[in-house]
Every structure is written in C-alpha cells, then in structure tokens.
Design an enzyme around this catalytic site. Sequence first.
Site, mmCIF file in Angstrom:
data_model
loop_
_atom_site.group_PDB
_atom_site.id
_atom_site.type_symbol
_atom_site.label_atom_id
_atom_site.label_comp_id
_atom_site.label_asym_id
_atom_site.label_seq_id
_atom_site.Cartn_x
_atom_site.Cartn_y
_atom_site.Cartn_z
ATOM 1 N N HIS A 234 -6.921 21.559 49.669
ATOM 2 C CA HIS A 234 -6.647 20.673 51.414
ATOM 3 C C HIS A 234 -7.256 21.929 52.295
ATOM 4 O O HIS A 234 -8.368 21.663 53.189
ATOM 5 C CB HIS A 234 -5.498 20.176 52.041
ATOM 6 C CG HIS A 234 -4.891 19.526 50.949
ATOM 7 N ND1 HIS A 234 -3.988 19.743 50.249
ATOM 8 C CD2 HIS A 234 -4.707 18.088 51.847
ATOM 9 C CE1 HIS A 234 -3.514 18.732 49.536
ATOM 10 N NE2 HIS A 234 -4.140 17.438 50.210
ATOM 11 N N ASP A 307 -10.056 12.366 45.574
ATOM 12 C CA ASP A 307 -9.224 12.476 46.215
ATOM 13 C C ASP A 307 -9.836 12.737 47.898
ATOM 14 O O ASP A 307 -11.041 12.222 48.625
ATOM 15 C CB ASP A 307 -8.947 13.966 46.500
ATOM 16 C CG ASP A 307 -7.076 14.381 46.658
ATOM 17 O OD1 ASP A 307 -6.752 13.960 47.723
ATOM 18 O OD2 ASP A 307 -6.628 15.479 46.106
#
Length: 576
Positions: A234, A307
């Site tokens: 992330h 993702d």
Amino acid sequence: MNTNPNIRVSYLVFTALALLLCSFSIAAQSAKHPLKLFGKNAEAYYSQADSIMERMSLEEKVAQCMMPMVVPSTDANAMKKWDFLIDGKMGGVLFRGGSAYDQLFMTNRMRARAKTPMMVAFDGEWGLAMRLKGTTRYPKSMLLGAIDDASLMREYGEVVAEEAKQMGIHVMFAPVLDVNTNPANPVIGIRSFGEVPQNVSRLGIAYSEGLEANGILSCAKHFPGHGDTHIDSHEALATVSADRQTLEETALLPFREYARAGMGSMMVGHLLVPSLSSTSFPASLNRDISTILLRDGLLFDGLLFTDALEMEGAKENKKINVALEAFRAGADVLLGSNTPLEDIITIANAVKRGEVQNNEVEDRCRRVLAFKIALGCMDRTALSSDRLLQRLHAKKAVQLSEKMHALGMTLVKNNNTLPLKPNDGKKIVLLVDGNESLMNDFARYIPRQLLSKKFLLSKTNAGEQIRKVSKQTSDRELLLLVLSGKRVENKEALESLQVKGKPLIVVMGTPYLLNALPLLSEKASAICVGYEDTSMACKAMVEAITGVAPFRGKLPVSIDILPVQTASYSSPLIKQ
C-alpha cells in the site's frame, strides 16, 4: 558462445521461467473450468456474453474491465457521483466502508439504472464486518490456521456466502493465500493462515468451495505471494527476493492448487519478483507473471483482478499509465483506479493506435461478462432492507464465530500454571500493554474471585508503571501480561519486569510479538496465543486459561521459542 552478461542473465531468467511453466502446466492439466461451479457449461455463459457484446462499442467493452472503489453514502453529492459511474457503464464496483443500509441502497439503485448491471465486489477477509459495522465479525485467517479444519472452513464459506447474497455482493476478495514466512511482514501477518503452504492451500480452497458452491465468487490473493516481504505494498513497491525453487515450494503452491481446483478468481499483487521476470514492473503490471506464468503456466481460466491501482506499489513508475500497463499485462478487472473514465479512453486509444490488440479487449470483456452472467449480476430484482442488520448478525453466524474463536485458542508453553482455578488461592494481577479496551474485556471475563488488580501500560511512563507492578505483585499473585497488535510498544520496560512468580503471557495479536520479548518469554510459566484483540477472542481465551474450555489450537507459524506446531492439543496441560 555469447558472453554478453545482459544476454546471459536474460537467457537464464527465461530458462528458469520455462522450467517453472513446464512444472506448473503438468500440475494444472486436470484443472476444472471455474464457471462449471455455477451450473452451466462454460460455453453457455460465453455464448450469452457474445450476444451482449454485439451491441457494445470499444469503449463500452473496455469499461466492463473497470471496477472503481466507492464508499457507500446516500447524500446528494455521493448519489450524483454514483450515477455518473453507473452511466459510465463500469463493469463493477468495490464497496468499502460505510453502512450496510447505504451500500444496499446504492446496489439497488445500480440494479435499476445500469444498462449492463455491475459486478459488486467486497473486501471481506473476516466477513462483512471488515468493512460494515453491525455485521458478524469472524476471526482473521491465522486463528483459523490454528484450528486447521477444512470442513469448518467450508461451512464458514457457506455462511459468508449467504450474508453476501443478502447484500447483492457477487465477489468476495478472500481468501488470503499468502504464506507468511517473514515475521517482519508489516501487512500480511495474521491475515495469513500460516507458514505451511499445504495448510494455507487446503484451508483457503475449502473456504473458496463454501463460497462458490453457494453462488459467490472467491478471489485468492495476492498472487504470486505477499508473505515474504518486509514492505507494505500500500505504501511502496514490495520485493519478493526468493529464488524460483523456493517460490515454487512455498508462495506459489497455494495459488497453483487453487487454480487446479477450478476456483474462480485471483488478485495479482503489486510485487516485484526478480526470479520470475527480468523487468522492473510489479506482478500486477507484468505480462511475464500475469499472463505467461498465471494464465499459460498454471492454466488459470478464472477472472484476474489487479490489486487496487491507487496503491503506492502500483505507482512506483511515474512515467506510465498503470491501468494501461495492467491491461497489457493480462488483467481482466482493473481495480480501484482513481480516474476510471480517463483510463477507459486511454486503453481504447491504445487499441486504435495498434498498441493493444483488439482481440485482447474482446477476450477480457467476454470473460468478465460470462462470469457476471454466471454470478447473477444481471438480476435487477430489488433487495430487501427489512431487518437487514439482524439478518447479517444471525444467531447461526454468531455461534459459528464463537465456535471458531474457541477452537483457535493456542497454548504454547505451560509449567503447571494452567488451568487457573478460583480455589487455588492464586489471584491475578492483570497487566495490559497499551490497549484499554482489551484490559476492560479481560477484566470483565476473568472471574471476580480471581482478579486482584489491573494495570494499563502506556508509553508515557512505562518504566515507572512496571516498577509499580513489580512492587505490588506478591508471591501469592500471578501476573497475567496481555499483548496485542503487531508490535510490542514498551519492549524495554517489559523486559525489565521483576515479579516474585513467573508471569503468564497471553498474546491477543500476532504470535511474532513473543520474538520481541525473549527474556520474558523464557522465564514465563505459561504462554498462550489468541491471535485477535476482539471481545469474543478475549472471552474464549479467559475460558481456556480458567479451564472452562480446553486449548485446541496449534501454532501455525514459527516463533523463536517454538517452531510451527504440527498437532492440536486436547488438553491445556502442556509441559515445557
């Protein structure tokens, strides 16, 4: 022989990848087509998809591959943005956060308004409660790994599928098939079933079967494996540095078995894997991994999600359009772009310029539509909001969660300390490291006649508090130290703890916390792991340490004081 080092490196990488693909192809030859789980022959769904595509423009076909992320809200501004996405003919949506009622309202609005209804996805690794308040909270994967019961996992998948259907959800972004072999992993940890690839595979597939047998698509993540990294994708691009053989034996094994079992979809991570590709692109943007390895090598014919493209791991290279590169790499569904309409135009223009083949758009759109038809995405029936939270917090679901929490409690060490009994004469001094709600839960569940004092350790004066605890704990009392979270906040102070008796350590978080306290763990009279800091987990742990219920979990990862355990315990009387 050519001695150019760059050519030799490329040749070696290509040869290694070819050998890997060969081994995967042999293993995957018996793979079932994922669409067979949803009732019809795969070609029947593809035939229906073809008829829908006949009426679509190039841009509309590309749009079917877009899945923006939306926070549910029913205020006027949010509704305007939502209608804009629906009218933009997006293929799907990932809802995150918000309330169950708002999400259901938006889903019903989409069902009524969309020209081609959207696929609804949900990121619910531990059930709907991961994103929606008031719904049933199930354990995270490592606690389930401690139970190691495939039949229970299948039942769990069935129950979650029923909840998902009430919300109009078609895809659950679970299970996590990452094999957590790195104790310092900042993002996977207890989201993984453990460090044994075969266990991760067995449990993840059982859960997926429960979902898909009941009409909800599972999604294994994060291919080719996020378990051996020390960076959170992330926040930055994470590198998997293991060699090819190690990857084949560990990280890739669960995904290979998932594909072979004919399960429905995978999510490709933002992971740099040098042993699988010589390019500097992450797996999500890398054709060597998303197509050559996953499609051609594992013969995976399910849906392929990226993702979230808003993550920093995808945006490392500022010179590229990540949506376009992910599409080129082989993704069917481009998840979480911040600019989906612009990305549709970018990809369509690349097709018009010949940079992307038109047949690739046709193939991706066709696959997405076939799965949407199979999953019932085309159903426009309005879903009822009557007693919604009561239905999503049903007695059956709560009982299943309680059962799983009770089965997962794990005893790591015991020197004639456990179980604690009210008539033994020993009182408990409760010391909790920096988690007030956890302290309150333990204080609530520990029998009154057992609890003597309680202390909450804070960062501001940890050393002074530890000296106070040491001074006020008598030889007739047992210190119960409770740890939680991902890290020990007051390591130095805790290692200096001096009490007359040996402490009992309870870990309501990652088992790796014990690695931070080697001295304290060594002198502890007993060590237990509960994996979670929820109220339900606290209740299950107190029942285990007081002998109301046995410890039945097994440690699914290695810690410094103990390797991964290979057998469950039926009694709390382990001696070390």
